[in-house]
Write an enzyme that holds these catalytic residues in place. Structure first.
Site, PDB file in Angstrom:
ATOM      1  N   LYS A 180      -5.261   0.998 -12.802  1.00 28.49           N
ATOM      2  CA  LYS A 180      -4.273   1.066 -11.974  1.00 28.49           C
ATOM      3  C   LYS A 180      -4.019  -0.277 -11.259  1.00 28.49           C
ATOM      4  O   LYS A 180      -2.765  -0.827 -11.229  1.00 28.49           O
ATOM      5  CB  LYS A 180      -4.530   2.021 -10.699  1.00 28.49           C
ATOM      6  CG  LYS A 180      -4.674   3.369 -11.069  1.00 28.49           C
ATOM      7  CD  LYS A 180      -5.111   4.535 -10.038  1.00 28.49           C
ATOM      8  CE  LYS A 180      -6.396   3.941  -9.269  1.00 28.49           C
ATOM      9  NZ  LYS A 180      -7.695   4.406 -10.173  1.00 28.49           N
ATOM     10  N   THR A 181      -5.173  -0.991 -10.749  1.00 30.51           N
ATOM     11  CA  THR A 181      -4.971  -2.172 -10.220  1.00 30.51           C
ATOM     12  C   THR A 181      -4.288  -3.281 -11.090  1.00 30.51           C
ATOM     13  O   THR A 181      -3.620  -4.082 -10.816  1.00 30.51           O
ATOM     14  CB  THR A 181      -6.216  -2.782  -9.356  1.00 30.51           C
ATOM     15  OG1 THR A 181      -6.602  -1.808  -8.637  1.00 30.51           O
ATOM     16  CG2 THR A 181      -6.222  -4.120  -8.826  1.00 30.51           C
ATOM     17  N   ASP A 190     -11.132   3.399 -12.391  1.00 36.94           N
ATOM     18  CA  ASP A 190     -11.094   2.497 -13.595  1.00 36.94           C
ATOM     19  C   ASP A 190     -10.389   2.236 -14.701  1.00 36.94           C
ATOM     20  O   ASP A 190     -10.229   1.890 -15.783  1.00 36.94           O
ATOM     21  CB  ASP A 190     -12.598   2.518 -14.188  1.00 36.94           C
ATOM     22  CG  ASP A 190     -13.683   1.652 -13.402  1.00 36.94           C
ATOM     23  OD1 ASP A 190     -13.151   0.863 -12.565  1.00 36.94           O
ATOM     24  OD2 ASP A 190     -14.688   1.463 -13.749  1.00 36.94           O
ATOM     25  N   HIS A 206      -5.050   8.150  -4.560  1.00 33.05           N
ATOM     26  CA  HIS A 206      -4.595   9.502  -3.854  1.00 33.05           C
ATOM     27  C   HIS A 206      -4.566   9.325  -2.371  1.00 33.05           C
ATOM     28  O   HIS A 206      -4.032   9.990  -1.640  1.00 33.05           O
ATOM     29  CB  HIS A 206      -5.494  10.637  -4.333  1.00 33.05           C
ATOM     30  CG  HIS A 206      -5.916  10.257  -5.691  1.00 33.05           C
ATOM     31  ND1 HIS A 206      -4.990  10.804  -6.639  1.00 33.05           N
ATOM     32  CD2 HIS A 206      -6.825   9.772  -6.096  1.00 33.05           C
ATOM     33  CE1 HIS A 206      -5.684  10.324  -7.889  1.00 33.05           C
ATOM     34  NE2 HIS A 206      -6.961   9.887  -7.667  1.00 33.05           N
TER      35      HIS A 206
HETATM   36  P1  GTP Z   1     -10.237   1.686  -9.233  1.00 33.30           P
HETATM   37  O1  GTP Z   1      -9.366   0.891  -8.241  1.00 33.30           O
HETATM   38  O2  GTP Z   1     -11.697   1.416  -8.999  1.00 33.30           O
HETATM   39  O3  GTP Z   1      -9.949   3.208  -8.991  1.00 33.30           O
HETATM   40  O4  GTP Z   1      -9.966   1.271 -10.637  1.00 33.30           O
HETATM   41  P2  GTP Z   1      -8.532   0.880 -11.416  1.00 33.30           P
HETATM   42  O5  GTP Z   1      -7.763   2.080 -11.908  1.00 33.30           O
HETATM   43  O6  GTP Z   1      -7.485   0.113 -10.323  1.00 33.30           O
HETATM   44  O7  GTP Z   1      -8.681   0.150 -12.634  1.00 33.30           O
HETATM   45  P3  GTP Z   1      -8.754  -1.498 -12.615  1.00 33.30           P
HETATM   46  O8  GTP Z   1      -7.531  -1.886 -12.859  1.00 33.30           O
HETATM   47  O9  GTP Z   1      -9.763  -2.069 -11.739  1.00 33.30           O
HETATM   48  O10 GTP Z   1      -9.670  -1.690 -14.084  1.00 33.30           O
HETATM   49  C1  GTP Z   1     -10.705  -1.314 -14.375  1.00 33.30           C
HETATM   50  C2  GTP Z   1     -11.260  -2.073 -15.657  1.00 33.30           C
HETATM   51  O11 GTP Z   1     -10.501  -1.885 -16.649  1.00 33.30           O
HETATM   52  C3  GTP Z   1     -11.322  -3.750 -15.229  1.00 33.30           C
HETATM   53  O12 GTP Z   1     -12.537  -4.191 -15.886  1.00 33.30           O
HETATM   54  C4  GTP Z   1     -10.068  -3.893 -16.293  1.00 33.30           C
HETATM   55  O13 GTP Z   1     -10.117  -5.213 -16.747  1.00 33.30           O
HETATM   56  C5  GTP Z   1     -10.132  -2.822 -17.426  1.00 33.30           C
HETATM   57  N1  GTP Z   1      -8.825  -2.751 -17.960  1.00 33.30           N
HETATM   58  C6  GTP Z   1      -7.759  -2.298 -17.169  1.00 33.30           C
HETATM   59  N2  GTP Z   1      -6.629  -2.273 -18.009  1.00 33.30           N
HETATM   60  C7  GTP Z   1      -7.062  -2.488 -19.155  1.00 33.30           C
HETATM   61  C8  GTP Z   1      -6.522  -2.454 -20.734  1.00 33.30           C
HETATM   62  O14 GTP Z   1      -5.313  -2.200 -20.813  1.00 33.30           O
HETATM   63  N3  GTP Z   1      -7.448  -2.885 -21.625  1.00 33.30           N
HETATM   64  C9  GTP Z   1      -8.761  -3.242 -21.572  1.00 33.30           C
HETATM   65  N4  GTP Z   1      -9.416  -3.515 -22.437  1.00 33.30           N
HETATM   66  N5  GTP Z   1      -9.338  -3.017 -20.331  1.00 33.30           N
HETATM   67  C10 GTP Z   1      -8.459  -2.718 -19.209  1.00 33.30           C
HETATM   68 MG    MG Z   2      -8.127  -0.411  -8.311  1.00 33.49          MG
END
Ligand code: GTP
Ligand code: MG
Length: 371
Positions: A93-94, A90, A138
């Site tokens: 990354k995505t 969270d 990872h």
């Molecule tokens: P996993 O694949 O589950 O490990 O998560 P991830 O690292 O890919 O995170 P992801 O990109 O899915 O983002 C998780 C949440 O954080 C989502 O609700 C995004 O919209 C939010 N998010 C990501 N980047 C930002 C940012 O720069 N600002 C804010 N406010 N929210 C963000």
């Molecule tokens: Mg992700």
């Protein structure tokens, strides 16, 4: 034993037995078609054709590398960096991968429907290319590494500024360090009220990631992946690190590289996403991929466009393999189809034998348990 007779060796090398007999004669060995050859003679003759042969039982997965010819340093040219994005659940990354991918639409490459092929490439405004592995986390990193493959040049460590260093952040650091890959820290979610970048910097010092502002040599980039802020800075820093690393390859040779992912498609058969790491891969190339082989039938890039060739650091999707390889498998292009087929079949056979061996081991154990 691993011995071959003249006819079998000829088959493996894709030559006629008569040609092999001639070669043997020049080497001072008088032989007929059915004559068994010792290992040293086999190696000698094989090397005449630029093939390094080992005894069959020594051929292993990563041993495909033995078929790659030595590199001439003078022919090396700059190649794009291959980047992996890592970080805690969270932390964004995505979102970051998506937002980087979207930047190239403005760079005039619109029109293509982005394919999921496990990696994509962007071109910066200065015309520099960067390849991103699309399988964040990872799992991808470790499964590749456990198979001895190293595809990543630079790791981006995403840390959410409102959450700080978490267990998987530390894991990511350890993976990158074990692989000796330079780390760029992306301090993400800077748009959030609770963002505390100083805390992230503080916490990371414990893992020897000290920001340049604090006298260290780790690059930190503040960003908001969600709002697309700081992306340009990040790309610039990636190119800076790439320059320091002096990443090079020789585009003017037969290709080799690594499987990023692969699957069986109902219509198209075995479909494999490959990262070309050296040389240029072309449609029609005879290829051995892990324990499978074939000819590159069709090739598409990450925009789903059909292409005829792909140079170093380019991710592509190919069809034309006899079986489905595995992520982390190496691939090597061969001069002719016969050689590719022979080496591919040898490896397939070896794999089957190994599997059978494992099965018989299991059944023996079962037997003993029953007794
Ligand atoms: P996993 O694949 O589950 O490990 O998560 P991830 O690292 O890919 O995170 P992801 O990109 O899915 O983002 C998780 C949440 O954080 C989502 O609700 C995004 O919209 C939010 N998010 C990501 N980047 C930002 C940012 O720069 N600002 C804010 N406010 N929210 C963000
Ligand atoms: Mg992700």
């Amino acid at each position: 034993t691993g011995t071959l007779n003249v006819t079998e060796l000829a088959e493996k090398l894709g030559k006629s037995p008569n040609e092999i007999i001639k070669k043997l004669m020049f080497a001072g060995v008088m032989a007929n078609k059915n004559q068994d050859l010792d290992d040293d003679t086999i190696e000698l003759i094989a090397s005449e054709y630029g093939v390094t042969m080992k005894k069959e039982e020594e051929v292993e997965k990563s041993d495909l590398l033995q078929y790659i010819e030595a590199e001439d340093e003078k022919k090396l040219k700059e190649r794009p960096p291959v980047v992996t994005i890592m970080g805690h659940v969270d932390h964004g990354k995505t979102t970051l991968l998506d937002s980087i991918r979207n930047t190239r639409v403005t760079a005039g490459e619109a029109g293509g429907i982005t394919q999921h092929i496990g990696a994509y490439q962007i071109r910066t405004e200065e015309g520099k290319k960067i390849t991103f592995l699309d399988t964040p986390g990872h799992a991808a990193f470790t499964s590749m590494r456990s198979r001895g493959a190293q595809v990543t040049d630079i790791a981006i460590l995403v840390v959410a500024a409102d959450d700080g260093v978490m267990p998987q952040t530390v894991e990511a650091i350890n993976h990158a360090k074990a692989a000796n890959v330079p780390i760029i820290v992306a301090v993400n979610k800077m748009d959030k009220e609770a963002a505390n970048p100083d805390r992230v910097m503080q916490e990371l010092t414990e893992y020897e990631l000290v920001s340049e502002d604090w006298g260290g040599d780790t690059i930190f980039v503040s960003m908001s992946a969600l709002k697309g802020e700081g992306i340009d800075d990040l790309l610039e820093m990636i190119l800076l690190v790439a320059e320091v690393e002096e990443l090079k390859a020789n585009p003017n040779r037969r290709a080799d590289g690594t499987v990023i992912e692969a699957e069986l498609d109902k219509g198209r058969g075995s479909v494999a996403s490959l990262l070309v790491q050296n040389g240029t891969l072309r449609v029609g190339d005879p290829i051995v991929v892990g324990n499978t082989f074939g000819r590159v039938r069709a090739m598409v890039n990450d925009l789903g466009k059909r292409i005829k060739k792909a140079g170093p650091s380019t991710p592509v999707e190919i069809t034309g393999l006899s079986h489905v390889p595995q992520a982390g498998d190496r691939f090597v292009v061969f001069e002719d189809e016969k050689t590719a087929r022979q080496i591919g079949e040898l490896r397939q056979q070896k794999q089957l034998e190994e599997r059978r061996g494992e099965q018989s081991k299991v059944s023996l154990e079962d037997l003993f348990e029953k007794i």
